[in-house]
Write an enzyme that holds these catalytic residues in place. Structure first.
Site, PDB file in Angstrom:
ATOM      1  N   GLY A  60       5.634   1.404   4.862  1.00 40.42           N
ATOM      2  CA  GLY A  60       5.817   1.021   6.263  1.00 40.42           C
ATOM      3  C   GLY A  60       4.483   0.657   6.895  1.00 40.42           C
ATOM      4  O   GLY A  60       3.548   0.250   6.199  1.00 40.42           O
ATOM      5  N   SER A  61       4.396   0.841   8.191  1.00 40.55           N
ATOM      6  CA  SER A  61       3.189   0.433   8.916  1.00 40.55           C
ATOM      7  C   SER A  61       2.025   1.378   8.630  1.00 40.55           C
ATOM      8  O   SER A  61       2.221   2.542   8.241  1.00 40.55           O
ATOM      9  CB  SER A  61       3.465   0.428  10.418  1.00 40.55           C
ATOM     10  OG  SER A  61       3.665   1.763  10.848  1.00 40.55           O
TER      11      SER A  61
ATOM     12  N   GLU B  97       2.237   2.892   0.839  1.00 40.86           N
ATOM     13  CA  GLU B  97       2.258   1.441   0.661  1.00 40.86           C
ATOM     14  C   GLU B  97       2.437   0.870   2.066  1.00 40.86           C
ATOM     15  O   GLU B  97       3.545   0.796   2.584  1.00 40.86           O
ATOM     16  CB  GLU B  97       3.416   1.089  -0.272  1.00 40.86           C
ATOM     17  CG  GLU B  97       3.178  -0.155  -1.071  1.00 40.86           C
ATOM     18  CD  GLU B  97       3.640  -1.358  -0.300  1.00 40.86           C
ATOM     19  OE1 GLU B  97       2.767  -1.979   0.337  1.00 40.86           O
ATOM     20  OE2 GLU B  97       4.834  -1.666  -0.311  1.00 40.86           O
TER      21      GLU B  97
ATOM     22  N   CYS C 105       5.315  -7.119   3.360  1.00 38.08           N
ATOM     23  CA  CYS C 105       3.952  -6.585   3.461  1.00 38.08           C
ATOM     24  C   CYS C 105       3.009  -7.514   2.705  1.00 38.08           C
ATOM     25  O   CYS C 105       1.809  -7.510   2.947  1.00 38.08           O
ATOM     26  CB  CYS C 105       3.893  -5.166   2.944  1.00 38.08           C
ATOM     27  SG  CYS C 105       4.515  -5.009   1.299  1.00 38.08           S
TER      28      CYS C 105
ATOM     29  N   GLY D 147       1.849   5.409   8.257  1.00 36.28           N
ATOM     30  CA  GLY D 147       1.227   5.974   7.053  1.00 36.28           C
ATOM     31  C   GLY D 147       0.144   6.989   7.380  1.00 36.28           C
ATOM     32  O   GLY D 147       0.002   8.002   6.686  1.00 36.28           O
TER      33      GLY D 147
ATOM     34  N   ARG E  35       0.194   2.579  10.877  1.00 37.78           N
ATOM     35  CA  ARG E  35       0.293   3.615  11.912  1.00 37.78           C
ATOM     36  C   ARG E  35       1.135   4.783  11.390  1.00 37.78           C
ATOM     37  O   ARG E  35       0.734   5.936  11.450  1.00 37.78           O
ATOM     38  CB  ARG E  35       0.961   3.002  13.147  1.00 37.78           C
ATOM     39  CG  ARG E  35       0.669   3.716  14.420  1.00 37.78           C
ATOM     40  CD  ARG E  35       1.481   3.131  15.591  1.00 37.78           C
ATOM     41  NE  ARG E  35       2.066   4.229  16.335  1.00 37.78           N
ATOM     42  CZ  ARG E  35       3.243   4.773  16.067  1.00 37.78           C
ATOM     43  NH1 ARG E  35       3.995   4.295  15.097  1.00 37.78           N
ATOM     44  NH2 ARG E  35       3.673   5.786  16.779  1.00 37.78           N
TER      45      ARG E  35
HETATM   46  C1  UN1 Z   1       7.136  -5.148   0.709  1.00 33.90           C
HETATM   47  O1  UN1 Z   1       7.095  -6.107   1.471  1.00 33.90           O
HETATM   48  O2  UN1 Z   1       7.120  -3.965   1.154  1.00 33.90           O
HETATM   49  O3  UN1 Z   1       5.606  -8.685  -3.771  1.00 33.90           O
HETATM   50  C2  UN1 Z   1       7.315  -5.267  -0.751  1.00 33.90           C
HETATM   51  C3  UN1 Z   1       6.575  -8.895  -3.052  1.00 33.90           C
HETATM   52  C4  UN1 Z   1       7.823  -8.078  -3.287  1.00 33.90           C
HETATM   53  C5  UN1 Z   1       7.718  -6.744  -2.672  1.00 33.90           C
HETATM   54  C6  UN1 Z   1       7.248  -6.676  -1.263  1.00 33.90           C
HETATM   55  N1  UN1 Z   1       8.010  -7.946  -4.709  1.00 33.90           N
HETATM   56  O4  UN1 Z   1       6.560  -9.722  -2.152  1.00 33.90           O
END
Ligand code: UN1
Length: 517
Positions: free
Chosen positions: A247-248, A269, A303, A252, A250
Site C-alpha cells: 500500500g502507501s 511493498e 505501484c 507502511g 504512509r
Molecule cells: C502493484 O502495483 O502493487 O509489476 C503490483 C507489475 C505487476 C504488479 C504490480 N506485476 O506491474
C-alpha cells in the site's frame, strides 16, 4: 448500470464466485466469522452497489486467530510437497474461475478486463511456482570445525502470517504471499482493501472449496474485513510473526513501527515513483509502447506505473510528439468493454487527488501538453473517469517527487551523459521500478551498475510495470525494502535454524576453547 452488469455477464460471474447478488442482501461468503458493521462495495465502473460484506470485530478476530492457530498445528507437520499439492489444486481452481474472477476484479476495481485476466494469470503463475518450490525449500550444509560434527541449516514455518493488501491488485498480491507462505507451512490471515472486499470473499470461497475437498481446516486461509482498525488487530498481535503489507508509504511507515515495536517482521511493498530514461539511442516505437502502457495501464494505479519520463534533449521533441499522437488513440470508458484502454479510478477521492496534483504541477510551472480532466456524461456517471494527461515538468517540482495514483505522466528533459539522467531518476524518495530505453550497451550497463539505478527493479528496453512473478518483486528506500513472489523471496516466510550435531563421545568446544572439569 443494469445494462453493464447484464451485457458483460457480471451477475453470472458474481454467482459463480459466490459473492451474492447485486445490490441485495449481504454477501459474506466464506467470511464466516465476521459479524461487524456492513461494508458496501460500489463499482467505480458505473457507481452501482455490487454487494455488502460484514466487517470483523475484535471478538470475531479472536475466533479467526484461534482457527488459524489450530490449523497451523496440523498444516506445519504436513510434508511440504503435500502442501504444494493443495496449492496446485488452488491454481487449477483459479484456471476454472479465471474469467469470472477477472471480471469481478475489473468491475470492483476498475482495471480493464484484460488486466483483470492478467492479474488472475499472475495468481496461477505463482501457484505453479510455489508447487515447484514445495520441493525446494533448501537449506545449506556446512563443514564443522570440530571432528565428528555435522552442521546444517533448515527452514521451519513461522506460524500465522498476516497479509494486508491494496485495492489496485485486489487478488494477485494476496496470492504472491499466500501461495508461498502455504508451501512454507504457514497459515495466513488476509485483510484485503476495504475498497475491494468482494474480491477477497471470492478468493476465500475458492480456496475454502479446495481445503474442504481435502478435509483440511479453513483456518489455513482466513479472511478479515474492514479498514485500518482491523489491520491493527494484526499489526499489534504478538501471535503474528510476519506482516506483509502492500500500500502507501504512509500506511507502511505506521505498520513498520507497530510491528517493529514488538520485534515482529515486516515485508513492505509501498509507493513507487518510477521513471523511464530515454536516451538518444532509444528505439522510439518501443519507448512509446512501454511508456504509454506504464502510464495509463490500470489508470496509473500500479505501484509500478510510469510516472516520469526522463528524455534526452536530442530526442525530446520526437518522443513528445509520438506520445501526444499515441494519447489521441486512447479510449477511456467501461473497462469491461475490451475496446477501451483506460477504465476509471478507484473512487472519487482518487479523482480528487488527481485534480489536486494537476493543479499543483501547473502552479509549479508545469506545461500541460495532453489535457487532463474529469469526464462527465453518458458512461461516466460514476464520476471516476479521468483523462490521462502529460505534463512537461522539472525534476525538482514538489509534486513530481510524489506518487499520485493516477494517469499523470511527467516529461523531464536531460542533457549530457546518461549519468545525469540516472541522477534525476534516483533523486526521489521511492525506489521501486526503473527502466532505460537504449540500444547503447554502455548506457544500459551503466544504468544497471552499482552507480546506476537505485531501485529494486531496473529494466532495459522494457517499461517499469508488468513484472513477472519469477523475480523477487519490491523496492528500496521508501518503497519499504520487501521482496515478494519469485527468486528466494520465500525465505521471509520461514525461520532459519542452524543445527550442529555431535556424533562422537567427546565434547570439543568451538574456537578451540578448553574447559576441562
Ligand atoms: C502493484 O502495483 O502493487 O509489476 C503490483 C507489475 C505487476 C504488479 C504490480 N506485476 O506491474
Amino acid at each position: 448500470m443494469e445494462a453493464i452488469a447484464a451485457d458483460f455477464g457480471i451477475k453470472q460471474a458474481l454467482e459463480q464466485l459466490g459473492v451474492g447478488i447485486l445490490n441485495e442482501g449481504s454477501s459474506t461468503g466464506s467470511n464466516a466469522f465476521s459479524t461487524g458493521e456492513i461494508l458496501e462495495s460500489y463499482s467505480p465502473v458505473d457507481g452501482h452497489l455490487i454487494g455488502k460484506v460484514k466487517t470483523t470485530t475484535k471478538t470475531d478476530y479472536e475466533k479467526v486467530m484461534t482457527a488459524a492457530t489450530e490449523a497451523f498445528k496440523l498444516w506445519r507437520v504436513m510434508p511440504a510437497p503435500q502442501r504444494g499439492d493443495i496449492v496446485r489444486q488452488f491454481g487449477d481452481r483459479l484456471r476454472k474461475n479465471k474469467e469470472a474472477l477477472g471480471k469481478l476484479v475489473s468491475y470492483e476495481m476498475g482495471k480493464s478486463y484484460q488486466e483483470g485476466l492478467g492479474e488472475v494469470q499472475e495468481m496461477i503463475d505463482i501457484c505453479d511456482f510455489a508447487v515447484g518450490l514445495s520441493r525446494q525449500l533448501h537449506g545449506l550444509t556446512m563443514h564443522s570445525e570440530r571432528p565428528g560434527h555435522r552442521m546444517y541449516e533448515q527452514y521451519h514455518p513461522l506460524g500465522v502470517v498476516g497479509v494486508i493488501s491494496a485495492f489496485n491488485f485486489p487478488v494477485a498480491v494476496w496470492s504472491w504471499n499466500t501461495a508461498l507462505a502455504w508451501v512454507c507451512g504457514d497459515v495466513c490471515i488476509w485483510k484485503p482493501s476495504e475498497k475491494t472486499p468482494l474480491c477477497g470473499i471470492a478468493c476465500q470461497n475458492i480456496i475454502a472449496e479446495v481445503l474442504a475437498e481435502n478435509n483440511l481446516p479453513e483456518g489455513i486461509s482466513c479472511l478479515i474485513n474492514g479498514d485500518y482498525r482491523v489491520g491493527e488487530f494484526m499489526t499489534r498481535d504478538t501471535r503474528i510473526p510476519l506482516i506483509s503489507a502492500t500500500g502507501s508509504t504512509r500506511m507502511g511507515k505506521i505498520v513498520a513501527q507497530e510491528v517493529a515495536g514488538r520485534l515482529g517482521k515486516t515485508l513492505l511493498e509501498l509507493g513507487g515513483n518510477n521513471a523511464i530514461i530515454v536516451t538518444p539511442d532509444a528505439d522510439i516505437k518501443m519507448t512509446v509502447i512501454g511508456a504509454v502502457f506504464g502510464a495509463v495501464g490500470t489508470a496509473g494505479q500500479r505501484c509500478t506505473s510510469t510516472r516520469r519520463l526522463i528524455i534526452h534533449e536530442a530526442v525530446y521533441e520526437k518522443v513528445k510528439q509520438a506520445l501526444v499522437d499515441a494519447y489521441k488513440q486512447l479510449r477511456i470508458g467501461n473497462p469491461l468493454d475490451e475496446t477501451n484502454h483506460v477504465g476509471p479510478l478507484i473512487d472519487v477521492d482518487a479523482v480528487d487527488m488527481y485534480k489536486k496534483a494537476l493543479s499543483k504541477v501547473k502552479d509549479e510551472g508545469g506545461q500541460v501538453i495532453v489535457n487532463g480532466g474529469v469526464l462527465v456524461g453518458e458512461g461516466y456517471e460514476s464520476g471516476c473517469y479521468v483523462k490521462p494527461t502529460i505534463v512537461e515538468a522539472q525534476p525538482d517540482f514538489e509534486i513530481v517527487q510524489h506518487e499520485t495514483f493516477a494517469p499523470i505522466l511527467y516529461l523531464l528533459k536531460y542533457s549530457g551523459s546518461v549519468e545525469s539522467a540516472i541522477a534525476i531518476q534516483n533523486n526521489v524518495v521511492q525506489g521501486l521500478s526503473s527502466a532505460i530505453m537504449t540500444n547503447n550497451l554502455r548506457e544500459a550497463e551503466r544504468f544497471l551498475s552499482v552507480e546506476g539505478s537505485d531501485c529494486g527493479i531496473a529494466n532495459v528496453n522494457i517499461g517499469t510495470s508488468g513484472a513477472e512473478i519469477g523475480g523477487a518483486f519490491g523496492g528500496e528506500k521508501e518503497t519499504g525494502g520487501g521482496r515478494e513472489s519469485g527468486s528466494d523471496a520465500w525465505k521471509i516466510y520461514m525461520r532459519r535454524q542452524t543445527n550442529t550435531i555431535n556424533y562422537t563421545t567427546e565434547l570439543p568446544l568451538a574456537q578451540g576453547i578448553k574447559f576441562d572439569l
